[in-house]
Enzyme design. Sequence first.
Site, short mmCIF file in Angstrom:
data_model
loop_
_atom_site.label_atom_id
_atom_site.label_comp_id
_atom_site.label_asym_id
_atom_site.label_seq_id
_atom_site.Cartn_x
_atom_site.Cartn_y
_atom_site.Cartn_z
N CYS A 152 0.84 -1.20 0.00
CA CYS A 152 0.00 0.00 0.00
C CYS A 152 0.88 1.25 0.00
CB CYS A 152 -0.99 -0.03 1.17
SG CYS A 152 -2.36 1.14 0.99
N HIS A 186 -3.75 -4.84 -0.53
CA HIS A 186 -3.35 -5.45 0.75
C HIS A 186 -3.40 -6.97 0.63
CE1 HIS A 186 -3.23 -1.91 3.44
NE2 HIS A 186 -4.09 -1.41 2.56
N GLU A 199 -2.48 -9.11 2.73
CA GLU A 199 -2.86 -9.67 4.03
C GLU A 199 -4.37 -9.62 4.27
OE1 GLU A 199 -2.47 -5.30 5.00
OE2 GLU A 199 -1.62 -6.73 3.57
#
Length: 202
Positions: free
Chosen positions: A80, A182, A184
Amino acid sequence: MGGIAIVDYGVGNLKSITNAMDYLGLNTCITGDRRELERADAILLPGVGAFPDAAEKLRGTGLDEVIVAQSEKKPILGICLGMQLLFERGEEGRSCAGLGLLPGCVQRIVTREKLPHIGWNSLSFPNPSPLFAGVEEGSYVYFVHSFCAVPADSSTVLAQTDYGTPVTAAVGKGNVYGCQFHPEKSGEVGLQILRNFGGLNR
């Protein structure tokens, strides 16, 4: 130390990244210590917020110089805002120098779509990369951003998405990688990308 050092410079959602890495069984350490970054096998640079604030915090801690030096020796992944900081300059609020590891700048997305861009979008892969091994064309990942990288070299663009205009979703050159989305927070697709990054240093 070995393993993957997650850079703690006061900007970033460290918990979700750490949870994802732990789930994958990857050895990680959250640190702002330059010696631990030097000993690590790879470095992950997270980030949320504004480009100038994050860049100033990196410079204020001296970690900018460490990351640049270590990029010659080991894999680096920016996520990001962390990806945006890899570029030469950001134009968020005011013009501000980045790490300069990738040629190009970061600008506000020019689109008729609503900003910030929040949600799931599919990926296309203009250039092959081991970061996306096992990830199919059209896979969806999760974005939260209003600014995007505008690379000066098209060969550094590893993935793109469309948000009313083409948007750079991932970049890479040498040891340096970045994901605007992202991983994750992107389910199995994101975990595969993090797994691939964890394997780059082996």
